[in-house]
Design a protein around this motif. Structure first.
Motif: not given
Ligand SMILES: Nc1ncnc2c1ncn2[C@@H]1O[C@H](COP(=O)(O)OP(=O)(O)O)[C@@H](O)[C@H]1O
Ligand SMILES: [Mg+2]
Lengths: 353, 319
Positions: A88, A103-104, B217-221, B225, A78, A51, B229-230, A151, A72-74, A80, B234, A147, B212, A99-100, A96
């Motif tokens: 969130y 962002i994209r 991060m995996v979601d692309g932020a 961000q 992938v 990841a 956003r998170i 993606r 970077h993961p972003k 997860m 929180l 979620r 979280l 979100f991804g 939720n």
């Protein structure tokens, strides 16, 4: 497309602890790979390296033909699903899932389409306006899956996603995950410590222990030809009987007796395994066989699991419920040589005799 | 012999209670009483005057015919004439401006620092300690320190501006210029307290589960961000507390203003507490000062109550 390759990947934590040593794996496109092993063997670490959440100490990782070792993961494309779901808390289910995509900068109507499709697929349409705190564990699980699905990533990563669910829901979700995979035909890498999950879900399973890969095989192969003593003991519904033994003049000596006859050279220093479901039981001695006494009988409805005292060792064996064994009965144990698993007692690796 | 009697616990808290009563409770309770009286300079004579002290304040907030300016907040009464008529309004005005500036320099900057240094690692821990360090200094010491550093032309700061060639800032009267005095004090305040808010925010950030952030991060932020956003949403309960502390802090500020103005705050460096002290002890008008204290306390009480009520009302975030 969603191919994943790990080349000699190694992970040493800053504490100096080597969590993963030399991990090699080729995941084919749309394959369902399960990493399985006892807690602490480095499964999560491996997944997190894929990841991008954990830096790789050595080796390379490729996703869809692209070297992502230092990406970077972003930017890895992938998705997860975490054991704790990691929804969130301040967003409702819809937010939720969106979100991804937001962002994209995915177009609005595209986001709406994907979210409603995934929600329908997972049966969570009614949950979309709810916050995670007001959902049950199973519902959160579905939203977390949703979620990931919206993606449409190259690869799905799952870290023990079912282990916080109760047993009944777990087996239900297992089936759903399998169906989901068949439907999405996406590459999935799934981590679990539960060998039943591994066997039922995986196209192939990677059995790990102490940061090392013990075997990469289809579930059936791992069951029929475990590559090491560890795999032999780990895979299978009933734990395999594993004891030292030897081959001496065609006679397989195990538990101070002859359990079977084989053709082949003599060998000492063996570890021999026999699955409970492969133990041959008889009331009279005929040919090979070691003698024991039934110590405990567990009735599971359709089958009996017997604990048989042979000398000072306990051997597990399963028998049909109709077999009529009783506690204290004297019994002879033998085996079909084809069902015996031989391992080198030094390397613990499998041997074909 | 039995040492423990039913009144033992009360006995144990008695010393603290006595000190608390003498220093805080009784003066606090006396304030409304004083606010209805007039004292002479020797404080010996107390005359009942009813609400006269409060009435004296009213003209400051009511636009009379021919009055020089409207009493809107954040607009300073600047002319001497104006200030003489509206000196309390001006102090209150300054105090509100100071509040907004400290929200920026203390809370805002504290949040910014927390975002930077809330990570594992010895180095980051060191930074947190470093930023917190000014908190342990006495504000009087801090005030003197900065007064020296800001002295026009010869202080460290003016010399620095001289060095980089900004002549106007080299000769700038940081603390004596109505345009910069409040800003300068606020920045010094930020230097002291940002570390405190950093620690609060940092603790809040630690409480947010790592997954979280990882999921985002995996979601692309991007890291930014992820933060806005998170993490920041929180942190809202922590942010609430910080804002509350900052509000009450701004209306309790005293030391810095007193030291940096050589114990003679000008109209542009007077805030409510300095103004109260001046009225009560330099002008001997204890009743008038008490009336001001009553009004400001009431305002803060209402603001705080609304803030707390709104915080309580919204649903709790569960991680
Ligand atoms: N951040 C870390 N620092 C040091 N050791 C770690 C860290 N994370 C995990 N480990 C250790 O690495 C080993 C493998 O961890 P993990 O991959 O989480 O195991 P699994 O998921 O198979 O249960 C464990 O022994 C764990 O204690
Ligand atoms: Mg794990």
């Amino acid at each position: 497309m969603g191919k994943v390759t790990l080349e000699s990947v190694r992970k040493v934590y800053p504490s100096g602890f080597e969590a993963v040593s030399r991990f090699d794996l080729d995941v084919a496109d749309s394959e369902f790979i399960v990493l399985v092993g006892p807690s602490g063997c480095g499964k999560s670490t491996t997944l997190r390296m894929i990841a991008g959440l954990e830096p790789v100490t050595e080796g390379r990782i490729q996703i869809a033909g692209r070297d992502v070792t230092n990406v970077h993961p972003k930017d890895r494309d992938v998705a997860m699903v975490f054991q704790s779901y990691a929804l969130y808390p301040h967003m409702n289910a819809r937010a939720n899932m969106e979100f991804g995509l937001k962002i994209r900068k995915t177009p609005k109507d595209e986001i709406a389409r994907r979210v409603s499709e995934a929600a329908a697929l997972l049966g969570i349409v009614d949950l979309l306006d709810k916050k995670p705190a007001t959902m049950s564990g199973g519902q959160r699980q579905r939203v977390a899956l949703g979620r990931a699905i919206v993606r449409e990533p190259q690869v799905f990563l799952f870290d023990e996603p079912l282990s916080n669910l109760d047993a009944k829901l777990r087996s239900k979700m297992r089936v759903e995950l399998k169906r989901l995979h068949q439907r999405l035909r996406a590459t999935m890498i799934y981590v679990t410590h539960d060998q039943v999950e591994a066997m039922t879900l995986g196209d192939r399973i990677v059995i790990m222990s102490d940061g090392k890969v013990e075997q990469i095989a289809t579930p059936m192969e791992a069951y029929l030809k475990p590559a090491s003593v560890f795999v032999a003991g780990f895979i299978g519904r009933n734990k395999m009987n594993i004891f030292p033994g030897s081959v001496d003049g065609g006679s397989v000596r195990w538990l101070a007796g002859e359990i079977a006859k084989v053709e082949g050279p003599d060998r000492g220093n063996l570890v021999i395994g026999l699955r409970p479901e492969n133990v041959r039981l008889s009331r009279e001695q005929s040919g090979s066989g070691v003698n024991g006494t039934i110590d405990v009988i567990e009735e599971l409805g359709d089958e009996l699991v017997l604990s048989i005292l042979v000398g000072t060792e306990l051997i597990a064996a399963s028998a049909p419920a109709s077999s009529g064994f009783y506690r204290g009965e004297e019994i002879f144990i033998s085996a079909d040589p084809a069902h015996l698993h031989f391992f080198d007692s030094g390397t613990t690796k499998r041997l074909e005799l | 012999m039995k040492l423990y009697k039913s009144y033992t616990p009360y006995l144990l808290i008695l010393p603290a209670l006595v000190i608390y009563s003498a220093m805080i409770l009784i003066p606090a309770m006396a304030t409304p009483y004083y606010s209805l009286h007039h004292t002479d300079k020797s404080y010996k004579k107390l005359d009942w005057v009813g609400f006269d002290n409060y009435k004296k304040l009213a003209p400051e907030f009511i636009k009379e015919e021919g009055a020089p300016s409207d009493p809107t907040f954040i607009r300073f009464p600047r002319t001497d004439e104006e200030i003489s008529v509206r000196s309390f309004a001006s102090a209150l005005n300054n105090n509100v401006v100071y509040l907004f500036l400290t929200l920026l320099f203390e809370v805002g900057f504290g949040l910014f620092l927390a975002a930077l240094v809330s990570r594992d690692g010895r180095l980051y821990g060191m930074f947190r300690v470093l930023f917190f360090a000014p908190m342990i200094l006495s504000l009087v010491v801090v005030g003197i320190l900065f007064k020296v550093m800001l002295r026009p032309e010869i202080g460290l700061v003016p010399q620095f501006f001289g060095l980089i060639g900004i002549e106007s800032l080299r000769t700038q009267q940081w603390l004596a210029d109505p345009n910069t005095a409040l800003l300068t004090i606020s920045i010094i305040s930020g230097w002291v307290y940002a570390g405190f808010y950093l620690v609060l925010f940092s603790a809040g950030l630690k409480r947010i589960p790592k997954e979280l952030v990882e999921a985002a991060m995996v979601d692309g932020a991007t890291p930014r961000q992820v933060f806005w956003r998170i993490q920041f949403p929180l942190l809202r309960d922590v942010t609430s507390v910080c804002i509350l502390l900052c509000i009450t802090g701004a209306f309790k500020a005293y030391d810095l203003f007193w030291v940096l103005s050589n114990s003679k705050p000008d109209n542009f460096t007077h805030i409510v507490p300095t103004y109260i002290v001046e009225k009560a002890f330099n002008h001997g008008d204890l009743g008038y000062a008490s009336a001001i204290a009553m009004i400001v306390t009431t305002i803060i009480f209402i603001v705080t109550a609304i803030h707390l009520w709104r915080t309580r009302k919204r649903e709790k975030l569960q991680f």
